[in-house]
Structure formats: C-alpha cells, structure tokens
Design an enzyme around this catalytic site. Structure first.
Site, short mmCIF file in Angstrom:
data_model
loop_
_atom_site.label_atom_id
_atom_site.label_comp_id
_atom_site.label_asym_id
_atom_site.label_seq_id
_atom_site.Cartn_x
_atom_site.Cartn_y
_atom_site.Cartn_z
N CYS A 156 -8.98 16.78 -24.62
CA CYS A 156 -10.43 16.77 -24.46
C CYS A 156 -10.78 17.64 -23.26
O CYS A 156 -10.04 17.64 -22.26
CB CYS A 156 -10.94 15.36 -24.23
SG CYS A 156 -10.63 14.27 -25.61
N HIS A 216 -3.98 13.52 -23.06
CA HIS A 216 -5.35 13.09 -22.80
C HIS A 216 -5.83 13.76 -21.53
O HIS A 216 -5.19 13.65 -20.50
CB HIS A 216 -5.44 11.58 -22.66
CG HIS A 216 -5.18 10.85 -23.94
ND1 HIS A 216 -6.14 10.77 -24.93
CD2 HIS A 216 -4.11 10.20 -24.40
CE1 HIS A 216 -5.64 10.09 -25.94
NE2 HIS A 216 -4.40 9.73 -25.65
#
Lengths: 674, 394
Positions: free
Chosen positions: B198, B156
C-alpha cells in the site's frame, strides 16, 4: 516600607488567585449544585436513551480470522453418516433400558471409528452452596466427588491436528440429555449430537488443522452448564492424588482458543412462522463478561452472508410492544431528521421501528450482563478466560422429515465448520476486538467508550451535592462528619450481617423458600435492633440530616464506582435507582418555604422509599422484563439463591451497596430535625 | 617579500597543473559496461493470512530464474512459514493461482534469509554489503559497478514506510541512505526497485542516487489489493500488481526485447485498483530503450580478459563475443544501448570535456599508445615542477 508591604500583598493576591483557579471552579460547581445535578441527571438519562442511535456496525478486526474465505467442504456424505448416528440414538432411547449408559457408549464408538481419542468424563451434581465471594476466584466449582450415586457421563473425543504443534485446541460442545431421551424434543436433542458428529467427521480428515479439536458430547441431565463446567474444571485442575487408584482416563489437548456450544432446538409450530433457519447467539457469561466481539462477528458473518441463516440475540419482546418506547422511537426519528436538516453530516437518523428493536435488544443485553449469570454453557468457558458462545439452532421445517433434517444439518454443519476454520487461522488469543460492549442488534454494538457516558453523567453530581451539603451545615468544625460516620458504620455492619445470614439459613436443610425468606427478614431486623441497642440511636444531637445525607452520598458513590469496575451493567442499572434516592432525600419534618415543591419532593421520596427497597426493586425489574403477573415478593429468596449459586457479584452489590443506601435514605426521611 | 611577475605566472601554471592532476583520475575511467545481474527479493511479512506476499516473492523468484539470473545471484528473503504451515491445505506447496497449476515451492528454492532473519538490519546489511565476517558468500550481495540490480519488495506498507514482520519498519530515508551508500561503494550500475505494498510510491520519495529507476504498485493514499482468493487454501494467493507483472513476463523468454517502458505502461489502473507509479528522474536512459531483461534477466555477454599466462592471449577482435549467432540478431536493443552511451559522452560539456580533449591531444602529440609511459612522463614532469617550485620559493 509601606510600598514593600503593598507589593507583598499584591503578590500574595496574585498567587492566591492563580493557585485557586481549580478550587474556584469547584466552588462554582458546588454553589450551583442543584442546577448541575439536574442537568447531569437529565443528560445521563438522555444519553442512556440515545445509546441505540450511537450503536456502530460490527466489523472483523482480526486480520487472521479470514471468515468465509475457504469454501465449506461438509458434504452429504458426512451428513448421512451423522443421520445414522441420530437414528441409532433414537432407537436406543426407544428400546434400551438404560440410555444413560448406552448412548455415551454409542457416541464413543462412532468417535473411535473416526480415529479420535475417546474417553468418558463422569461428574456429579455440585451442591448448591453459598459462596458469593467466589466471583473473585477463577474456578467457581469445587472438584466433583463421585460419592454421589447419581452422576452424568459426558463423552469426549479429541482429534489431533496432523501437522499442528498440539498447543492449542478448539472445543465443540453439544449438550444432550440422556434422561429425556424419549422426550418431546428428543429428535432435536439427538440432532445436536448429529450436527457435532458431522463436523467432527469432516475435521478428522481435514489437512488444514492447526489446532486440536475436542468434541464434548456433554450430558445435560443436571443442566447444560454443570457438565461443561465440571469437565473444564477437570481439564484445568488436574487431580494428581487419586488418579491412579480410580483409573480415570482424562486426556487433554492444548490451551483452548475458543469454545463453540451448539444445540438444536425445535420451536413449537404454534410460534411465529419463520421463513428461514434461525441461530440464536448467547454470549453473556458470569458477571457481565463477554467473549471477544470478533467471535460473534465471525458467527454472524458466516451465518448471514454464507449460509443464509437468520441470526438472533436476546431481546425483551415486551418492550417492542410498549407504547412508551414506540413514542420515544418516533421522537428520536424526528430529532434525527431535524439534526440532519441542520447539518447533512449528522447521520444519526434511525427509523422508529429500528430504534424500538434496538432498545429492546439493548435492554436485554444490559439486563443479562447486570444479572451476572451466564446465559448458557459458554459461561463456564469464560471463567477460564476462554472465548465461547452458545448457538441455538432452530430449523425452519420439522426435523422429523429426513430430507429437511439432512438439509438443516448440512447448513448448520457448514456454519460450524466455517467458524472452526476461521478460529483455526488465529495465531494469538482473541484480542483485537472489544470485550466490553452491549449489543443492540446481532451486528450492532455500543462500545465501552460510549456506554460509560450515561453512567458518568449519573454519578458526576454525587460528589458535588455531597460537598455543597457539607458546606451548608451550621456546625463549622471540619471534623463534624465524624459523628455521622457512626450511623454509616452501623448500617454497613448491618449490611454485612445481612449478606452472611443466608449462609447459616441455607445450612438448615429442607426449609421452604418462603420460610427462608421470613427467617432472613426477621434475622436482619433483629440484627438491626441489636446494633442500635449496642451503639445507640442514629439520631443523636450531633447528627445533622445534611451531614448524614452527605456521608451517605459519598459512600454510595464509592460503592457505585467500585461496582462499575466489577460489573458495569449492574452499576448502570443500580445508578438509575440509587442516584435519585441520593439526590431527593429530604426529612419529612424539615420546613421549607415553597409548599408545592416540598409536597412533590415528599411524594417522590415516599415512592422511592418503597421502590428502592431491594426486594421491591428486584420484583419491579423482573416485572418490567417478564410481566407483572408472575412476580411475587416472596420469590426474592429464590432469585437471591439463583444469584449466589452463580457467584454473581450482583448479590453483593444489592446487599452491600443498595441496601445500606436505602436504610440511610429512610434515616434521613424520618430524621427528627432538632 | 616582493612578488615578481615571473613567480606569479609560474604559480598559476602550477595550480592549474595540480588541479588537473586531481581531476584527471576522476574523469578518465570510461563508463563501466553492464556485465552482471543481481536480484534481491524480499517478502517482509509473515503469518498465514499474508500467504500472498510469499507467493508474490516466490513467483518473482521463479520468473527471474527462468529469465536467466542464477541462484547464486539471487538473494531471497522470506519468512517462509507458508509451505509447511499447519493451515496449508496443500502441504509443502505454494500456489499463486487458484488453478493450482504451478507449485512455486518445488525443487531448487534457495532461501537465503529465512524466518526471523528477515529484518531491517539484515536487509540493509545485504544492500550495503556490511556483513559480519562469518556471513557466507551465498548470503551476500556481491555486486560491482557493472551490476544491474533488481530489488523487489512486498508486504504491508504505509506512508514512507514498509513493515517488516510486525516488529519493525523500513523508512524511505533508510532505503534512500542504503542506496546512496551502494552508489558510493560502486555496488551497482543501475538499480530497479519494484515495490508491491500500500502507498508504495511514498517509499521512493527520498531517493537521490543516480541510476535508480523505481516502480511502486500504488500512489500515496492508495491501497494495493490482492488479486483473488483461493477457496481451497482459504487465503488470497497473489496481489494485483504482482499478478499483472507476472502476466507480462509469462509472455517473454530470456531473448525477448520488451522494454521497461512496455512493462511500466502495461499496468491498467482499473485492473490494479490503484495507480502504478514509476519514478525515472534519477535514470538517464530512456525507458523504451531498456529491455526488461536488463533487470529481470541475466547478461548474455562474456567479456574475455587478458589472460594471466602468456600464450593464451585472446585477440582483441573477438572481444564482446556473443553466446550464439542467433542472439546477435535478437540483441538490437543492446547495441542501441552502447551507441546511446557514446552519444551521451560526447554531449557532455564543461571543464572535464575540455580536459579530455587536451588529454587526447597530449596523447596524440606524444604518440604513445601505452598509458604507463604517459604516467611515467607525467610523474617525471611533476618531479621537475616540484624542484622548480621549491627553487622559486626558496
């Protein structure tokens, strides 16, 4: 020399103005106290009415939950097994002599076939004792004694997670009343056992369990809550002393991650036609505590988006039909439309029907929290800080037909399986989402940051008014309030006496509730008279009515703020009653110039003197909610007994904050104004 | 002291000579051949709901192993809490596809950094090679100036950071600093950084070291999404970017010629739901000339060195022998690569170039092949000049 003096003076002035800015602001507020209080109260009321518009859609905050990501595996095989159990229970209920012994045995036998660890938990009915201060402690129920002849038997089964660490557990509770085994809704009641069994049999073969599963088939002969609460108490407070002799087996799993209580309720055919199966969620636990919003979200998501079950929560049906609320809804819709025409980004336009439903649901949510009484067995879990919810499943078709029953069990079972699997994914306690919220729909909530605004607006004028009244008095002695502290002290001493009186009254057994009520009222009156005889009349020369009012407002605002910490919803509803009393209080004999305003204020005062009395206030609240036909003032004793039986702090609020406020209000009303 | 023209001229000659003696050693080594491959594969997240990140990393691990990087040259960093997680419906197995055809957690998965060992500190230690003495060789990145390194990271991330197991984060500055240190310490020749998080592109913003090519799954402000959910396991099992990377590699074997460019342009933003971003400004070679196996596979050339024992000398003609005859024909791109590096050297301009020419001239004049003789002559002349300069200054 002169120049230096002037300079010093200028400096002094400058420092004075600088240091006094906040004081001057406060003085400005105090000097315009009437305007400020009117504006604040109106704003508070409007903010309260606008709450349904400000509700947000719920969302799942906890990543780990992953609801609905796994396909449900509950099959017809599990459901047919469960159906066999239902049939066996029904036949026992019809034939056998003692269903309260046979049915637990039967359930235990079925559990053992699945390889679960099984035991019976015996409990008796707890005496309804007066202990209103128990809301501070975590375990509300004293350990049950089996000396009582009548006791209930819950059957408990535990599945150990094959590869789990055994530190956590998920609890499934299915209440079942053995006393009413042959009763009207016996098939529905047996169906909840069947539903639990179908899920349990699936979980006993599941390879993905990380938490142990405990199924409590609770005997609800003394109410759903009692058995669950007794079992939880034994679970958390092991009794080491008498265990060996009494030979009671009590097995445990890990700490509870979540409790799911579910029961099947078959609505009567006369009721409104449903095109779907319905699940009703009950979440309110004692003293306005709620389970984490994520738990409700998971159930709602799985029910609506996976199983196609309609989700309901508590709602006041009377408010939906009320014309006043409907008109309000129309107004809100117009206001929203107008706001949108001003700025397209302001999207709080809401159809009036939605607003009406939102208001009715919100009112129910606030009321259930304010009452401080749990709405189901899940409340017992919340006492141990375990998130739990009660699901009431009601089928679309009759359960007497075997095919519809199987289909219903499959649907309901998959909902519970999905919830268990989702909670099973959790790594920590529920903590991501809200604990303080009101619901305006099953998927809409008002969070704490928003719903505190109306309360803040309502309470904000109180200190300002108190300060301005203190300034208005003729006496300039800064310690002048000490004289008025005496009546305040008397009132509060009296309220403590009134709080404790029921303890002694309830000791006298076999007294009908009307007699208890009268004894309580008489005792209270007598206590008040005695207190006045001992400490003297409240209307001594030094007691100005303005000072008395200032002191009353100060004490009430402290009480309200304290209550808002313990149970916010109670404080919110209480503020609606108490704040106008504080603001409008005016002696009858006081002389004013404007007779029209005076007569209006006096009318308000008299109305409030009647409605503000806790007995009438409670009757009024119940009348609004349940309809006025059923309410009688003499039921006050029963409703109070209900409150302290559940250790609700609302009782303490009513007697320790509301009642003294009302008495002081009367004092001001009948002040002689020397 | 009066300056005589003779002295000043001598000093100028001296200064030129000294500057030459400083520059010469820097400019003289010819570019090192690419002679080995390493892979550092990092999964930076843990917990059951991040199953897909572990599956991503294990899939990449399987692919680079299949394409020829041996286990001892792969540093695998994994939280490794999925296969034996109690929630796993398939105990001791990890899948990256709902068809369950391929168990990624089969035999021979060597995890070097496991569980709570996957930290920013350990990651930076692996890259920069600053280990405590007790760390075994198998947990070290023992690359050299001829190494091509593949660095794959998934987890992440956000704007200019990558989260490590919910406790710490790696910032783009940290990564850039580590890469710079690696460059300084000659720990790689070329480095491919591939990141699937991301806003992956933001992680590369601070990089400055030459020889680095990067690709990220998404631009700034974009999310990277999972590809699909396995309804049996109950979690998403692979991320989109990695899924399509794997789909690309499944068509290849270790002898194939597909270039990096064909990999980088294979990502379809509509399928990815994000824009794969690659940064090549630090990289000299054109991407269409670089085979993917330069990073995702292993070098097939063996470079025989002079034996320490006389009698085992290998003839110079057999240098750069390829492993098999059939690979020779298949390796056109690699030959191109060598040509390319030559042309690159010739095109270089400036002082170094002139000096190189001068050195060659000198070499020719002297007619000596052995560089040691040249060094000996050089040292001799330096001693001579030193004595002259001391004589002049006195």
């Amino acid at each position: 020399m002169e120049v230096a003096e002037v300079e010093a003076e200028v400096e002094k002035k400058a420092t004075a103005t600088r240091s006094r800015l906040i004081v001057r602001l406060a003085a400005l507020l105090v000097s315009h106290s009437t305007l400020v209080s009117v504006v604040c109260c109106l704003a508070g009321l409007i903010a309260l009415l606008v709450l349904p518009l400000l509700a947000k859609n719920t969302y799942i905050s906890e990543n780990a939950l992953l609801p609905g990501s796994a396909n449900p595996v509950l099959s017809y095989q599990h459901v047919t097994q469960a159906n066999n159990l239902i049939m066996d229970i029904m036949s026992i209920a019809d034939v056998k002599e003692a269903p309260d012994i046979e049915i637990p045995k039967l359930i235990a036998k079925y559990m053992e076939i699945l390889g679960a660890e099984t035991y019976h938990h015996k409990f008796s009915q707890p005496q309804n004792q007066f202990h209103p201060l128990y809301f501070f402690s975590s375990s509300p129920n004293s350990p049950p004694t089996l000396a009582n002849l009548s006791y209930g038997t819950s059957t408990v089964g535990i599945i150990r997670a094959p590869r789990g660490d055994g530190k956590e557990a998920i609890v499934l509770v299915s209440p079942y009343n053995t006393q009413n085994a042959g009763g009207i809704d016996a098939s529905a009641s047996a169906s909840s056992i069947g539903l639990a069994f179908s899920v349990f049999s699936l979980l006993s073969r599941a390879t993905w369990l990380a938490k142990d599963i405990i199924w409590v088939a609770s005997d609800s002969r003394f109410g759903d809550h009692t058995s669950v609460s007794a079992w939880l108490n034994d679970y958390h407070n092991p009794n080491f002393i008498g265990d060996a002799s009494s030979n009671r087996i009590f097995k445990r799993a890990g700490t509870m991650a979540c409790g799911i209580v579910f029961k099947v309720v078959e609505k009567e055919r006369r009721e409104k036609y449903e095109d779907r199966d319905v699940v009703t969620m009950y979440a309110e636990a004692s003293n306005g505590q709620m389970p984490n919003l994520d738990l409700l979200n998971v159930v709602h998501y799985l029910a609506v988006h996976r199983q196609g079950i309609r989700v309901r929560i508590g709602m006041f049906g009377g408010l939906v039909k009320s014309h006043l609320v409907r008109v309000l809804g129309e107004v809100m819709q117009q206001v929203g439309r107008f706001a949108r025409s001003l700025n397209p980004d302001w999207r709080f336009e809401m159809p009036s029907s939605e607003y009406v439903e939102g208001t009715a649901t919100l009112a129910s949510s606030i009321y259930s929290q304010a009452l401080g009484v749990p709405t189901g067995p899940h409340g017992a879990f919340r006492d141990y800080q375990v998130d739990a919810v009660t699901l009431e499943l009601s089928p679309r078709f009759s359960l007497k037909n075997e095919h519809t029953r199987l289909a219903f069990l499959l649907k309901g079972g998959r909902l519970i399986e999905g919830t268990v699997r989702s909670v099973n994914n959790l790594l920590e306690k529920f903590h991501q989402s809200f604990f303080l919220y009101f619901l305006t729909a099953p998927n809409k909530f008002v969070s704490v940051g928003v719903y505190m605004i109306p309360f803040a607006f309502l309470v904000a004028p109180l200190p300002i008014i108190a300060a301005s009244l203190f300034n208005l008095t003729s006496n300039r002695n800064p310690w002048r309030w000490l004289h008025t502290a005496k009546p305040l002290l008397i009132t509060h001493t009296w309220s403590v006496v009134v709080t404790l009186l029921p303890f002694y009254i309830s000791k006298i057994s076999d007294l009908p509730s009307t007699h208890c009520m009268l004894t309580w009222a008489g005792g209270s009156l007598m206590a008040l008279v005695i207190l006045y005889i001992v400490f003297g009349s409240p209307y001594s020369k030094h007691v100005e009515w303005r000072l008395l009012k200032a002191v009353m407002i100060a004490s009430v605002s402290i009480g309200l703020c304290l209550m808002s910490i313990i149970n916010f919803a109670t404080a919110q509803i209480g503020a609606l009653f108490v704040v106008p009393m504080c603001l409008f209080a005016l002696p009858i004999r006081v002389k004013t110039n404007n007779s029209l305003i005076r007569s209006m204020v006096m009318t308000c005062n008299l109305v409030m003197a009647v409605l503000g009395f806790p007995v009438t206030a409670v009757a009024l609240m119940q009348g609004v909610i349940k309809g006025f036909g059923t309410v009688s003032i003499l039921e006050f004793w029963d409703s109070m007994k209900f409150l302290w039986g559940w250790n609700s702090a609302t009782y303490l609020y009513l007697v320790l904050v509301h009642l003294p406020c009302w008495l002081l209000f009367l004092h001001i009303l009948f002040h002689p104004c020397h | 002291m009066a300056s005589d023209p003779m002295g000043s001229q001598l000093r100028r000659i001296l200064s030129i000579f000294f500057s030459l003696s400083i520059i010469l050693p820097l400019s003289s080594p010819s570019p090192t051949m690419h002679n080995n491959n390493w892979a550092v594969l990092v999964c930076t997240s843990r917990f059951w709901f991040n199953y897909r990140h572990m599956a991503n990393t294990l899939s990449l691990y399987r692919t680079v192993k299949r394409l020829g990087i041996p286990d001892e040259r792969i540093i695998l960093m994994l939280a490794d809490d999925m296969a034996c997680n109690a929630r796993n419906n398939y105990p001791a197995q990890v899948f990256n596809n709902e068809n369950h055809q391929l168990n990624l957690y089969g035999d021979n998965v060597e995890v070097d950094y496991r569980g709570y060992e996957v930290t920013v500190e350990n990651f930076l230690r692996v890259l920069t090679g600053r280990h405590e003495a007790s760390v075994p060789r198998s947990k070290r990145l023992l690359s050299d100036e001829g190494s091509h390194i593949l660095l794959y990271m998934t987890g992440h991330g956000g704007n200019e950071f990558l989260k490590f197991q919910d406790t710490e984060e790696l910032q783009s500055h940290d990564l850039a600093d580590a890469v710079k240190q690696m460059k300084e310490k000659n720990r790689f020749k070329e480095l491919l950084i591939m990141v699937d998080t991301c806003q992956a592109a933001t992680l590369f913003s601070q990089l400055q070291s030459p020889g680095v090519v990067t690709i990220g799954s998404s631009m700034k402000g974009e999310n990277s999404y999972s590809h699909h959910l396995d309804p049996d396991v109950g979690v998403s099992v692979v991320d989109r970017f990695t899924f399509y990377t794997l789909a690309f590699f499944e068509r290849l074997d270790m002898y194939s010629n597909a270039s990096l460019n064909s990999l980088f342009t294979s990502y379809d933003p509509t399928l990815l739901m994000s824009t794969a971003y690659y940064r090549t400004d630090l990289y000299e070679r054109p991407l269409n000339m670089v085979p993917v196996t330069n990073f995702f596979g292993s070098v097939m050339k063996t470079i025989p060195t002079d034996s320490a024992y006389p009698g085992f000398l290998v003839a110079h003609a057999s240098e750069y022998a390829t492993i098999s005859a059939e690979t020779e024909t298949a390796r056109v791109v690699l030959e191109d690569e060598a040509d390319h590096s030559k042309t690159y050297d010739q095109s270089e301009k400036g002082l170094q170039h002139i000096l190189d020419e001068w050195l060659k001239l000198l070499e020719g004049k002297l007619g000596v092949k052995d560089p040691e003789v040249l060094v000996a002559y050089g040292l001799g002349s330096m001693v001579l000049l030193l004595t002259i300069s001391t004589w002049l200054s006195s």
